[in-house]
Design a protein around this motif. Structure first.
Motif, PDB file in Angstrom:
ATOM      1  N   CYS A  73       0.842  -1.196   0.000  1.00  0.00           N
ATOM      2  CA  CYS A  73       0.000   0.000   0.000  1.00  0.00           C
ATOM      3  C   CYS A  73       0.876   1.244   0.000  1.00  0.00           C
ATOM      4  O   CYS A  73       2.039   1.203   0.414  1.00  0.00           O
ATOM      5  N   THR A  74       0.296   2.337  -0.449  1.00  0.00           N
ATOM      6  CA  THR A  74       0.981   3.628  -0.418  1.00  0.00           C
ATOM      7  C   THR A  74       0.280   4.553   0.561  1.00  0.00           C
ATOM      8  O   THR A  74      -0.932   4.776   0.466  1.00  0.00           O
ATOM      9  N   VAL A  75       1.034   5.055   1.518  1.00  0.00           N
ATOM     10  CA  VAL A  75       0.529   6.012   2.502  1.00  0.00           C
ATOM     11  C   VAL A  75       1.047   7.390   2.129  1.00  0.00           C
ATOM     12  O   VAL A  75       2.253   7.566   1.938  1.00  0.00           O
ATOM     13  N   ALA A  76       0.154   8.362   2.007  1.00  0.00           N
ATOM     14  CA  ALA A  76       0.545   9.729   1.680  1.00  0.00           C
ATOM     15  C   ALA A  76       0.238  10.643   2.852  1.00  0.00           C
ATOM     16  O   ALA A  76      -0.899  10.699   3.326  1.00  0.00           O
ATOM     17  N   MET A  77       1.262  11.352   3.321  1.00  0.00           N
ATOM     18  CA  MET A  77       1.128  12.295   4.431  1.00  0.00           C
ATOM     19  C   MET A  77       1.544  13.682   3.959  1.00  0.00           C
ATOM     20  O   MET A  77       2.450  13.808   3.133  1.00  0.00           O
ATOM     21  N   ARG A  78       0.897  14.694   4.483  1.00  0.00           N
ATOM     22  CA  ARG A  78       1.181  16.058   4.038  1.00  0.00           C
ATOM     23  C   ARG A  78       2.484  16.585   4.646  1.00  0.00           C
ATOM     24  O   ARG A  78       2.744  16.385   5.829  1.00  0.00           O
ATOM     25  N   GLN A  79       3.279  17.226   3.819  1.00  0.00           N
ATOM     26  CA  GLN A  79       4.532  17.813   4.284  1.00  0.00           C
ATOM     27  C   GLN A  79       4.265  18.807   5.409  1.00  0.00           C
ATOM     28  O   GLN A  79       3.263  19.521   5.406  1.00  0.00           O
ATOM     29  N   ASP A  80       5.161  18.820   6.405  1.00  0.00           N
ATOM     30  CA  ASP A  80       5.093  19.745   7.546  1.00  0.00           C
ATOM     31  C   ASP A  80       3.894  19.490   8.460  1.00  0.00           C
ATOM     32  O   ASP A  80       3.571  20.335   9.294  1.00  0.00           O
ATOM     33  N   ASN A  81       3.241  18.341   8.314  1.00  0.00           N
ATOM     34  CA  ASN A  81       2.062  18.059   9.121  1.00  0.00           C
ATOM     35  C   ASN A  81       2.415  17.007  10.176  1.00  0.00           C
ATOM     36  O   ASN A  81       2.423  15.806   9.907  1.00  0.00           O
ATOM     37  N   GLY A 110     -14.120   9.207  12.190  1.00  0.00           N
ATOM     38  CA  GLY A 110     -12.960  10.069  12.348  1.00  0.00           C
ATOM     39  C   GLY A 110     -11.848   9.567  11.447  1.00  0.00           C
ATOM     40  O   GLY A 110     -10.743   9.254  11.891  1.00  0.00           O
ATOM     41  N   ALA A 111     -12.150   9.484  10.138  1.00  0.00           N
ATOM     42  CA  ALA A 111     -11.230   8.838   9.190  1.00  0.00           C
ATOM     43  C   ALA A 111      -9.952   9.631   8.981  1.00  0.00           C
ATOM     44  O   ALA A 111      -8.960   9.080   8.474  1.00  0.00           O
ATOM     45  N   ASN A 112      -9.961  10.927   9.312  1.00  0.00           N
ATOM     46  CA  ASN A 112      -8.766  11.757   9.166  1.00  0.00           C
ATOM     47  C   ASN A 112      -8.286  11.711   7.717  1.00  0.00           C
ATOM     48  O   ASN A 112      -9.043  11.982   6.816  1.00  0.00           O
ATOM     49  N   ILE A 113      -7.038  11.330   7.470  1.00  0.00           N
ATOM     50  CA  ILE A 113      -6.513  11.318   6.094  1.00  0.00           C
ATOM     51  C   ILE A 113      -6.544   9.923   5.475  1.00  0.00           C
ATOM     52  O   ILE A 113      -6.003   9.706   4.398  1.00  0.00           O
ATOM     53  N   GLY A 114      -7.146   8.951   6.170  1.00  0.00           N
ATOM     54  CA  GLY A 114      -7.378   7.655   5.561  1.00  0.00           C
ATOM     55  C   GLY A 114      -6.366   6.577   5.845  1.00  0.00           C
ATOM     56  O   GLY A 114      -6.404   5.523   5.209  1.00  0.00           O
ATOM     57  N   LEU A 115      -5.481   6.759   6.814  1.00  0.00           N
ATOM     58  CA  LEU A 115      -4.457   5.753   7.049  1.00  0.00           C
ATOM     59  C   LEU A 115      -5.026   4.482   7.667  1.00  0.00           C
ATOM     60  O   LEU A 115      -4.620   3.374   7.313  1.00  0.00           O
ATOM     61  N   PHE A 116      -5.985   4.639   8.601  1.00  0.00           N
ATOM     62  CA  PHE A 116      -6.657   3.439   9.114  1.00  0.00           C
ATOM     63  C   PHE A 116      -7.424   2.751   7.990  1.00  0.00           C
ATOM     64  O   PHE A 116      -7.455   1.519   7.906  1.00  0.00           O
ATOM     65  N   ALA A 117      -8.078   3.528   7.133  1.00  0.00           N
ATOM     66  CA  ALA A 117      -8.844   2.950   6.026  1.00  0.00           C
ATOM     67  C   ALA A 117      -7.948   2.109   5.125  1.00  0.00           C
ATOM     68  O   ALA A 117      -8.334   1.017   4.679  1.00  0.00           O
ATOM     69  N   ILE A 118      -6.736   2.597   4.838  1.00  0.00           N
ATOM     70  CA  ILE A 118      -5.782   1.836   4.027  1.00  0.00           C
ATOM     71  C   ILE A 118      -5.425   0.530   4.729  1.00  0.00           C
ATOM     72  O   ILE A 118      -5.432  -0.550   4.116  1.00  0.00           O
ATOM     73  N   TYR A 119      -5.116   0.625   6.012  1.00  0.00           N
ATOM     74  CA  TYR A 119      -4.717  -0.536   6.817  1.00  0.00           C
ATOM     75  C   TYR A 119      -5.836  -1.577   6.861  1.00  0.00           C
ATOM     76  O   TYR A 119      -5.627  -2.761   6.571  1.00  0.00           O
ATOM     77  N   ALA A 120      -7.055  -1.137   7.194  1.00  0.00           N
ATOM     78  CA  ALA A 120      -8.176  -2.071   7.340  1.00  0.00           C
ATOM     79  C   ALA A 120      -8.555  -2.688   6.004  1.00  0.00           C
ATOM     80  O   ALA A 120      -8.864  -3.886   5.917  1.00  0.00           O
ATOM     81  N   SER A 121      -8.535  -1.885   4.941  1.00  0.00           N
ATOM     82  CA  SER A 121      -8.890  -2.392   3.629  1.00  0.00           C
ATOM     83  C   SER A 121      -7.865  -3.398   3.119  1.00  0.00           C
ATOM     84  O   SER A 121      -8.223  -4.361   2.421  1.00  0.00           O
ATOM     85  N   ALA A 122      -6.597  -3.197   3.448  1.00  0.00           N
ATOM     86  CA  ALA A 122      -5.563  -4.150   3.039  1.00  0.00           C
ATOM     87  C   ALA A 122      -5.776  -5.506   3.702  1.00  0.00           C
ATOM     88  O   ALA A 122      -5.548  -6.554   3.097  1.00  0.00           O
TER      89      ALA A 122
END
Length: 274
Positions: A73-81, A110-122
């Motif tokens: 999977c690819t996790v994308a996080m915002r720079q400086d965040n 509280g999905a935020n930027i979707g990192l749990f969603a990526i993890y759970a879906s994988a």
């Protein structure tokens, strides 16, 4: 023996690195886990990790390729965040234990930027995924993360509460503010989540769990597995635990009554009764 403690810490951090795909990904995993492993008093160390994570950014995004279950999977996080980086580190460390069964539905409150969603879906690619997130900036990043991972999800741009209403976020109080139904403030449309059979419910909703869960239980809407961050636990947590247990749930996690914030799992077999 300080050198020995440092060596042991570095070895522990590096043990997570093997979930990264390339050597760059392994380095980034090491940095993300290091950031969340340093106590708040370790200001210089946290700054060192943060700056090196930022150095991995390209065009405003820090991309990380991870092995999760049998998927890459690819996790994308915002720079400086910093918050994105912290959530990324928590996902790598396994903050939310998956259920021991195959859920038919995953509800990400509280999905935020979707990192749990990526993890759970994988882990459970066949489950129906529903994401609730009211923040517009988080929503944009959530949708981006879902798109680059080719995840089909129902995205609801709302918060969660015990009824359909509009809440107001008041950021001027404390560092994080608070939410209630009294304007003025930042309006947040809210709904009650829809819970289906064999549901894995994840809640990270800034104390709204004390509204959402009692409503679900009163309606007989029983998630089979709940992963939940509990805020203000010292004040309100024990009452919520008693309510869960009264409805047939078993609870796992640190439930020390003096804690302000804790994470628990609660589960209930379909045949269990209140």
């Amino acid at each position: 023996m300080r050198w020995w403690r440092t060596a042991r810490t570095l070895y522990s951090l590096w043990s997570y690195a093997w979930s990264g795909v390339t050597w760059r990904d392994k380095w980034l995993v090491f940095l993300l886990v290091g950031l969340i492993s340093m106590g708040e008093h370790r200001v210089r160390a946290r700054s060192w990790f943060f700056n090196r994570i930022n150095a991995c950014a390209r065009e405003g995004q820090v991309h990380l390729r991870l092995r999760i279950g049998r998927r890459i999977c690819t996790v994308a996080m915002r720079q400086d965040n910093r918050e994105d980086f912290i959530v990324g580190g928590e996902i790598i460390k396994g903050a939310d234990a998956p259920p021991p069964f195959t859920p038919r539905q995953i509800v990400d409150g509280g999905a935020n930027i979707g990192l749990f969603a990526i993890y759970a879906s994988a882990l459970f690619p066949e489950a129906k995924l529903v994401c609730y997130e009211p923040d517009e900036k988080n929503l944009a990043q959530l949708r981006y993360n879902l798109t680059i991972n080719d995840i089909a999800a129902e995205v609801q741009p709302v918060g969660l509460w015990s009824r359909e209403t509009t809440l107001y976020y008041h950021p001027v109080v404390s560092c994080g503010g608070y939410i209630d139904e009294t304007p003025p403030g930042i309006p947040i449309p809210c709904v009650v989540p829809q819970i289906g059979p064999d549901c894995w419910l994840k809640l990270d909703i800034e104390s709204s769990e004390y509204e959402v869960l009692p409503r679900l239980l009163a309606d007989g809407a029983y998630p089979r597995w709940i992963s939940m961050e509990l805020h203000a636990f010292a004040q309100r947590g024990q009452e919520l635990l008693r309510l869960l247990e009264a409805h047939g749930y078993r609870v796992r996690g640190d439930v020390s009554p003096e804690l302000w914030l804790t994470t628990i799992e609660a589960w209930r077999e379909p045949s269990d009764g209140p």
